[in-house]
Design a protein around this motif. Structure first.
Motif, PDB file in Angstrom:
ATOM      1  N   SER A  69      32.811  30.408  47.877  1.00 51.09           N
ATOM      2  CA  SER A  69      33.920  31.132  47.255  1.00 51.09           C
ATOM      3  C   SER A  69      35.264  30.815  47.885  1.00 51.09           C
ATOM      4  O   SER A  69      36.310  31.018  47.260  1.00 51.09           O
ATOM      5  CB  SER A  69      33.662  32.642  47.330  1.00 51.09           C
ATOM      6  OG  SER A  69      33.704  33.093  48.674  1.00 51.09           O
ATOM      7  N   ARG A  72      37.962  28.869  46.035  1.00 55.71           N
ATOM      8  CA  ARG A  72      38.749  29.427  44.937  1.00 55.71           C
ATOM      9  C   ARG A  72      39.389  30.764  45.279  1.00 55.71           C
ATOM     10  O   ARG A  72      40.180  31.286  44.490  1.00 55.71           O
ATOM     11  CB  ARG A  72      37.858  29.626  43.697  1.00 55.71           C
ATOM     12  CG  ARG A  72      36.722  30.602  43.911  1.00 55.71           C
ATOM     13  CD  ARG A  72      35.898  30.840  42.649  1.00 55.71           C
ATOM     14  NE  ARG A  72      34.891  31.880  42.855  1.00 55.71           N
ATOM     15  CZ  ARG A  72      33.670  31.655  43.301  1.00 55.71           C
ATOM     16  NH1 ARG A  72      33.294  30.417  43.572  1.00 55.71           N
ATOM     17  NH2 ARG A  72      32.828  32.660  43.487  1.00 55.71           N
ATOM     18  N   HIS A  73      39.062  31.309  46.455  1.00 58.35           N
ATOM     19  CA  HIS A  73      39.442  32.694  46.707  1.00 58.35           C
ATOM     20  C   HIS A  73      39.523  32.943  48.212  1.00 58.35           C
ATOM     21  O   HIS A  73      38.622  32.559  48.957  1.00 58.35           O
ATOM     22  CB  HIS A  73      38.374  33.603  46.087  1.00 58.35           C
ATOM     23  CG  HIS A  73      38.343  35.007  46.615  1.00 58.35           C
ATOM     24  ND1 HIS A  73      39.276  35.946  46.264  1.00 58.35           N
ATOM     25  CD2 HIS A  73      37.483  35.626  47.458  1.00 58.35           C
ATOM     26  CE1 HIS A  73      38.989  37.089  46.867  1.00 58.35           C
ATOM     27  NE2 HIS A  73      37.906  36.916  47.599  1.00 58.35           N
ATOM     28  N   ARG A  90      44.461  46.281  43.628  1.00 58.79           N
ATOM     29  CA  ARG A  90      43.971  45.024  43.052  1.00 58.79           C
ATOM     30  C   ARG A  90      42.513  44.789  43.429  1.00 58.79           C
ATOM     31  O   ARG A  90      41.700  44.381  42.600  1.00 58.79           O
ATOM     32  CB  ARG A  90      44.842  43.855  43.529  1.00 58.79           C
ATOM     33  CG  ARG A  90      44.439  42.508  42.919  1.00 58.79           C
ATOM     34  CD  ARG A  90      45.462  41.431  43.250  1.00 58.79           C
ATOM     35  NE  ARG A  90      45.496  41.110  44.671  1.00 58.79           N
ATOM     36  CZ  ARG A  90      46.494  41.422  45.498  1.00 58.79           C
ATOM     37  NH1 ARG A  90      47.544  42.093  45.046  1.00 58.79           N
ATOM     38  NH2 ARG A  90      46.462  41.075  46.764  1.00 58.79           N
ATOM     39  N   TYR A  91      42.182  45.072  44.697  1.00 58.63           N
ATOM     40  CA  TYR A  91      40.793  44.895  45.110  1.00 58.63           C
ATOM     41  C   TYR A  91      39.854  45.769  44.278  1.00 58.63           C
ATOM     42  O   TYR A  91      38.810  45.314  43.794  1.00 58.63           O
ATOM     43  CB  TYR A  91      40.584  45.221  46.593  1.00 58.63           C
ATOM     44  CG  TYR A  91      39.105  45.297  46.915  1.00 58.63           C
ATOM     45  CD1 TYR A  91      38.374  44.132  47.120  1.00 58.63           C
ATOM     46  CD2 TYR A  91      38.421  46.515  46.901  1.00 58.63           C
ATOM     47  CE1 TYR A  91      37.003  44.172  47.328  1.00 58.63           C
ATOM     48  CE2 TYR A  91      37.050  46.563  47.099  1.00 58.63           C
ATOM     49  CZ  TYR A  91      36.344  45.398  47.324  1.00 58.63           C
ATOM     50  OH  TYR A  91      34.984  45.446  47.513  1.00 58.63           O
ATOM     51  N   ARG A  94      39.261  44.537  40.746  1.00 58.69           N
ATOM     52  CA  ARG A  94      38.399  43.358  40.768  1.00 58.69           C
ATOM     53  C   ARG A  94      36.963  43.725  41.145  1.00 58.69           C
ATOM     54  O   ARG A  94      36.001  43.199  40.581  1.00 58.69           O
ATOM     55  CB  ARG A  94      38.971  42.333  41.735  1.00 58.69           C
ATOM     56  CG  ARG A  94      40.304  41.752  41.275  1.00 58.69           C
ATOM     57  CD  ARG A  94      41.118  41.142  42.406  1.00 58.69           C
ATOM     58  NE  ARG A  94      40.399  40.129  43.140  1.00 58.69           N
ATOM     59  CZ  ARG A  94      40.882  38.919  43.403  1.00 58.69           C
ATOM     60  NH1 ARG A  94      42.087  38.588  42.980  1.00 58.69           N
ATOM     61  NH2 ARG A  94      40.182  38.065  44.100  1.00 58.69           N
ATOM     62  N   ASN A 208      32.578  36.972  44.060  1.00 47.61           N
ATOM     63  CA  ASN A 208      32.695  36.569  45.455  1.00 47.61           C
ATOM     64  C   ASN A 208      31.722  37.342  46.337  1.00 47.61           C
ATOM     65  O   ASN A 208      31.254  38.420  45.959  1.00 47.61           O
ATOM     66  CB  ASN A 208      34.138  36.805  45.917  1.00 47.61           C
ATOM     67  CG  ASN A 208      35.125  36.009  45.096  1.00 47.61           C
ATOM     68  OD1 ASN A 208      34.987  34.804  44.937  1.00 47.61           O
ATOM     69  ND2 ASN A 208      36.119  36.689  44.547  1.00 47.61           N
ATOM     70  N   THR A 214      38.058  37.455  40.387  1.00 50.81           N
ATOM     71  CA  THR A 214      39.460  37.244  40.041  1.00 50.81           C
ATOM     72  C   THR A 214      39.764  37.814  38.656  1.00 50.81           C
ATOM     73  O   THR A 214      39.026  37.575  37.696  1.00 50.81           O
ATOM     74  CB  THR A 214      39.806  35.751  40.076  1.00 50.81           C
ATOM     75  OG1 THR A 214      39.546  35.247  41.397  1.00 50.81           O
ATOM     76  CG2 THR A 214      41.272  35.528  39.739  1.00 50.81           C
ATOM     77  N   ASP A 216      43.140  38.731  35.782  1.00 49.41           N
ATOM     78  CA  ASP A 216      44.555  38.626  35.441  1.00 49.41           C
ATOM     79  C   ASP A 216      45.268  39.915  35.837  1.00 49.41           C
ATOM     80  O   ASP A 216      44.682  41.002  35.826  1.00 49.41           O
ATOM     81  CB  ASP A 216      44.725  38.405  33.932  1.00 49.41           C
ATOM     82  CG  ASP A 216      44.259  37.025  33.491  1.00 49.41           C
ATOM     83  OD1 ASP A 216      44.160  36.137  34.351  1.00 49.41           O
ATOM     84  OD2 ASP A 216      43.964  36.866  32.286  1.00 49.41           O
TER      85      ASP A 216
END
Length: 324
Positions: A69, A72-73, A90-91, A94, A208, A214, A216
């Motif tokens: 992961s 990409r992250h 945000r966490y 997600r 992840n 992830t 938007d």
């Protein structure tokens, strides 16, 4: 003289740890030599340290592997999570989407074999760096099977299992310390966000190891967070150790006690890139205890290990189990 803020120092140190690249530092070892050596190492009742490579066959990606992961992250640091409300929101947006993929994961044969070895007293214990709870599920299943079959654990009984970095199945309030089961929190989040999961389209393979995915920004903005059941604070955190966060003292000392009673250390499915796992290798080396490694790629401990088997975790453990 300018003084740096401790939180900034902690965040930057965590970012460096996340970004650490583990490269080859020792020549390859012949697989036949390595596997036979690890078979002898198991006679010493080792402490097993596991990493994300043990859970990849359960559909959970690793961090630093070829498809890991980190390509990409970048995981959020503890300092970001604690100090930045927007980052924390945000966490959770997600995680609300990604966690159910983690919750659906089931133990694979690597978890099962290690649980059986532990139940038979062949190990000094298991210390896992993973937060997916799969070792505990495998241990419970093996214990139930042994009980149903009337199998006694012997004089030593099953050795302990330590989740060094915690478990995503629990949530803790940063304000008052209250804890809650993750499934109960998830039910409250679903009630606060009706239809959200059906509207969000994500790649199911992009989850992840820390349980998020992830999204938007528009989905992050739409997400509604709920508060602590005790104090109402939205400062909720998965009860796991983030990069940049210290392992609770009691948990660390319990894991170190397992090492003290072990005759060797065997690391499986971990690059040992972070100090929390690598520390056990350093202490084993100082105590004169041999170290063995099973991992697809290089590890931070290659120069300190007597046996290094570059192979998948499940297949390697199955080969060893067939010859015990």
């Amino acid at each position: 003289m300018r003084h740096r803020h401790p939180a900034l120092d902690g965040h930057q140190a965590a970012v460096r740890s996340i970004a650490r690249v583990v490269e080859d530092t020792a020549p390859p070892q012949d697989p036949e030599t390595a596997s036979r050596g690890l078979l002898r190492l198991l006679e010493r009742r080792p402490l097993v340290i596991t990493g994300a490579g043990v859970s990849t066959d359960s559909g959970i990606p690793d961090y630093r592997g070829p498809n890991g992961s980190l390509h990409r992250h970048r995981p959020m640091t503890f300092q970001e999570f604690r100090d930045d409300p927007a980052a924390r929101h945000r966490y959770w947006a997600r995680s609300f989407v990604g966690w159910r993929r983690m919750d659906q994961a089931r133990p694979n044969d690597a978890h099962r074999l290690l649980a059986e070895w532990n139940a038979r007293g062949l190990l000094a214990g298991i210390v896992t760096q993973n937060v997916d709870g799969l070792h505990a599920q495998a241990a419970a299943r093996v214990a139930a099977e042994r009980e149903a079959g009337g199998i006694d654990g012997g004089d030593a009984g099953p050795a302990p299992l330590s989740a060094l970095h915690g478990d995503l199945a629990r949530v803790a309030c940063l304000r008052c310390g209250a804890t809650e089961d993750r499934r109960e929190l998830d039910a409250r989040l679903e009630a606060a966000n009706p239809g959200y999961l059906e509207r969000v389209a994500v790649d199911p393979d992009a989850v992840n190891p820390d349980g998020d995915v992830t999204l938007d920004q528009r989905w992050v903005d739409e997400f509604v967070m709920v508060g602590c059941l005790v104090c109402g604070s939205v400062e909720l955190k998965p009860d796991v150790v983030y990069f940049g966060e210290n392992i609770p003292r009691g948990r660390r000392e319990s894991a170190e006690a397992l090492l003290a009673g072990a005759g060797a250390v065997l690391a499986v499915g971990s690059s040992l890139a972070v100090m929390s796992g690598y520390r056990f290798v350093l202490r084993a080396e100082r105590a004169g205890k041999p170290v063995g490694l099973i991992n697809l790629g290089p590890t931070r401990a290659d120069q300190k290990a007597r046996w290094r088997w570059r192979a998948p975790a499940t297949a390697s453990l199955a080969w060893l189990d067939a010859r015990l």
